[in-house]
Design a protein around this motif. Sequence first.
Motif, short mmCIF file in Angstrom:
data_model
loop_
_atom_site.label_atom_id
_atom_site.label_comp_id
_atom_site.label_asym_id
_atom_site.label_seq_id
_atom_site.Cartn_x
_atom_site.Cartn_y
_atom_site.Cartn_z
N ARG A 55 36.59 26.65 41.04
CA ARG A 55 35.92 26.41 42.34
C ARG A 55 36.63 27.20 43.44
O ARG A 55 36.01 27.85 44.27
CB ARG A 55 35.94 24.93 42.69
CG ARG A 55 34.96 24.13 41.85
CD ARG A 55 34.89 22.69 42.34
NE ARG A 55 34.22 21.87 41.37
CZ ARG A 55 34.81 20.96 40.58
NH1 ARG A 55 36.11 20.74 40.67
NH2 ARG A 55 34.11 20.27 39.70
N CYS A 56 37.95 27.11 43.43
CA CYS A 56 38.76 27.80 44.45
C CYS A 56 38.52 29.31 44.38
O CYS A 56 38.23 29.95 45.40
CB CYS A 56 40.23 27.46 44.21
SG CYS A 56 41.40 28.66 44.86
N ILE A 57 38.61 29.88 43.19
CA ILE A 57 38.57 31.35 43.06
C ILE A 57 37.17 31.87 43.38
O ILE A 57 37.00 32.80 44.18
CB ILE A 57 38.99 31.78 41.63
CG1 ILE A 57 40.45 31.38 41.36
CG2 ILE A 57 38.81 33.29 41.45
CD1 ILE A 57 40.84 31.44 39.89
N VAL A 58 36.16 31.27 42.76
CA VAL A 58 34.80 31.81 42.93
C VAL A 58 34.32 31.61 44.37
O VAL A 58 33.77 32.54 44.98
CB VAL A 58 33.83 31.19 41.89
CG1 VAL A 58 32.40 31.63 42.16
CG2 VAL A 58 34.26 31.58 40.47
N ALA A 59 34.55 30.42 44.93
CA ALA A 59 34.07 30.17 46.31
C ALA A 59 34.80 31.09 47.29
O ALA A 59 34.18 31.65 48.20
CB ALA A 59 34.29 28.71 46.68
N VAL A 68 28.99 40.80 45.73
CA VAL A 68 29.62 41.23 44.47
C VAL A 68 29.38 40.15 43.41
O VAL A 68 29.52 38.95 43.69
CB VAL A 68 31.14 41.45 44.69
CG1 VAL A 68 31.87 41.63 43.36
CG2 VAL A 68 31.38 42.66 45.59
N ALA A 69 29.02 40.57 42.19
CA ALA A 69 28.78 39.61 41.09
C ALA A 69 30.11 39.04 40.60
O ALA A 69 31.07 39.79 40.37
CB ALA A 69 28.07 40.32 39.95
N ILE A 70 30.15 37.71 40.47
CA ILE A 70 31.37 37.03 39.99
C ILE A 70 30.97 36.11 38.84
O ILE A 70 30.07 35.27 39.00
CB ILE A 70 32.01 36.19 41.12
CG1 ILE A 70 32.26 37.04 42.37
CG2 ILE A 70 33.33 35.57 40.63
CD1 ILE A 70 32.74 36.23 43.58
N PHE A 71 31.62 36.25 37.70
CA PHE A 71 31.37 35.36 36.57
C PHE A 71 32.63 34.58 36.24
O PHE A 71 33.67 35.17 35.94
CB PHE A 71 30.92 36.14 35.34
CG PHE A 71 29.58 36.81 35.52
CD1 PHE A 71 28.44 36.05 35.75
CD2 PHE A 71 29.47 38.18 35.50
CE1 PHE A 71 27.20 36.66 35.94
CE2 PHE A 71 28.23 38.80 35.68
CZ PHE A 71 27.10 38.03 35.90
N GLY A 72 32.51 33.25 36.26
CA GLY A 72 33.63 32.40 35.88
C GLY A 72 33.36 31.76 34.53
O GLY A 72 32.20 31.58 34.15
N ILE A 114 33.25 40.82 38.83
CA ILE A 114 34.55 40.15 38.75
C ILE A 114 34.47 39.08 37.65
O ILE A 114 33.56 38.24 37.66
CB ILE A 114 34.93 39.49 40.10
CG1 ILE A 114 34.91 40.54 41.22
CG2 ILE A 114 36.30 38.82 40.01
CD1 ILE A 114 35.15 39.95 42.62
N TRP A 115 35.42 39.14 36.71
CA TRP A 115 35.45 38.18 35.60
C TRP A 115 36.62 37.22 35.81
O TRP A 115 37.77 37.66 35.89
CB TRP A 115 35.62 38.92 34.27
CG TRP A 115 34.43 39.78 33.93
CD1 TRP A 115 34.27 41.11 34.22
CD2 TRP A 115 33.22 39.36 33.27
NE1 TRP A 115 33.04 41.54 33.77
CE2 TRP A 115 32.38 40.50 33.18
CE3 TRP A 115 32.78 38.15 32.74
CZ2 TRP A 115 31.12 40.46 32.57
CZ3 TRP A 115 31.52 38.11 32.14
CH2 TRP A 115 30.71 39.25 32.06
N VAL A 116 36.32 35.92 35.88
CA VAL A 116 37.34 34.92 36.24
C VAL A 116 37.59 33.94 35.09
O VAL A 116 36.66 33.24 34.65
CB VAL A 116 36.90 34.13 37.49
CG1 VAL A 116 37.92 33.05 37.84
CG2 VAL A 116 36.67 35.05 38.68
N LYS A 244 34.88 37.88 27.74
CA LYS A 244 35.14 38.97 28.70
C LYS A 244 36.14 38.54 29.79
O LYS A 244 36.94 39.33 30.24
CB LYS A 244 33.83 39.43 29.35
CG LYS A 244 32.88 40.13 28.38
CD LYS A 244 33.39 41.49 27.96
CE LYS A 244 32.49 42.18 26.96
NZ LYS A 244 32.48 41.62 25.60
N TRP A 245 36.08 37.26 30.20
CA TRP A 245 37.01 36.81 31.24
C TRP A 245 38.45 36.70 30.70
O TRP A 245 39.39 36.66 31.47
CB TRP A 245 36.57 35.48 31.86
CG TRP A 245 36.07 34.48 30.85
CD1 TRP A 245 36.82 33.75 29.98
CD2 TRP A 245 34.70 34.15 30.60
NE1 TRP A 245 36.01 32.97 29.21
CE2 TRP A 245 34.69 33.19 29.56
CE3 TRP A 245 33.49 34.54 31.17
CZ2 TRP A 245 33.52 32.63 29.07
CZ3 TRP A 245 32.32 34.00 30.68
CH2 TRP A 245 32.34 33.06 29.65
#
Length: 366
Positions: A55-59, A68-72, A114-116, A244-245
Amino acid sequence: MASNPSLVMRILSASVAVSNRASNIIRNVLTKGDLGIVEKGKNDLQTEADRSAQRCIVASLHKQFPNVAIFGEEQLDPQETIPKDFIELNFDEEVLKHTCPEYLKDTKDEDVVIWVDPLDGTAEFTQGFLDHVTVLIGISVKGNAVAGVVHQPWFNFEKPGLPLGRCIWGVIGLGAFGFERETPPPNKVIVTTSRSHSDRMVTEAVEACNPDEVVRVGGAGHKVLLLIEGKVHAYVFASKGCKKWDTCAPEAILHGVGGTLTDFHGIRMNYSADVQRKNTGGVLATVADHGKFLGCIPEHIRDAMDKSSPAPELDFKGVVVCGGADLEKAKQNNGQVSAGKNPSPEENAESKSSSDKVPNDVNTKL
Ligand code: AMP
Ligand code: MG
Ligand code: MG
């Protein structure tokens, strides 16, 4: 500060700051004591630390880089309210002191994914192997893993008096920062692999490399840290379980210091938004001698691993990236390859630069 930092350097700088915040959140979950463990699948756990860190990283990154696309890794309710203190909007000044490599300067929002992995090594986290835990934020450009952050919240946790936690970051063409690099032991082969997701094929692939020592630890991030610190020579994982992450940030950092991460066919993986999440070609990562390790893998194991969708061609503008041609070279040696005794990174750099003419093989220019 570099004047007018590029998009990639701003994302990386924000990611370092965000990883520090996520790391605090993860440590706080353990201090409070209720891990809130959920079983996502067979041998696949999620805890409150995984959820809160994501939650912290993606938000935070979404607020700074809304296009920017972000996948967690974790599937969370997008409607959920994020606590205010989970949002980190600062930039790490140290990262911004560095100049962006030429090939990344014109990167646009739509080029980036971005891969999280908010907490890599969850099984080990729940078992108290705290130094195996990392936070992974990988930045891919046009499908290529190019930059990343690997944050280790409990680095030094058994050494009271020393600072707790560390953040390692890197960019292909710039290098990697936040750790001390040592030469791996010569005249010896040390291989690392999974401790909690092993099976017969994983073990057989490791044994085929003829290791003097096998280091079974948790986390893809942690294992690549062992590689870049010179504690092991190869990370061998003949399994389709890594995603991938797990590999994007470690791969970028490893390639940033002239190492190599590919699947079992020597293919550098594609990190575009539409790729399948699983690394079904397995994971092989080395600091040197990638071709020799690839050549050790028996044909039936290689056949059991898929050929990955390869990273799309990217103009690295003079920065040479490892991977790709190694398997062909290993095959040309026709069975004579064995992991044998690795050269030091220096010897390896020499031997690599002497083979400059081989496309897609050899180390990065630091
Ligand atoms: P390990 O080396 O076992 O810690 O695995 C590295 C990363 O890949 C971790 O994030 C694991 O959760 C993931 N992983 C590897 N194998 C599997 C599997 N069989 N099922 C689920 N996740 C896996
Ligand atoms: Mg993981
Ligand atoms: Mg994870």
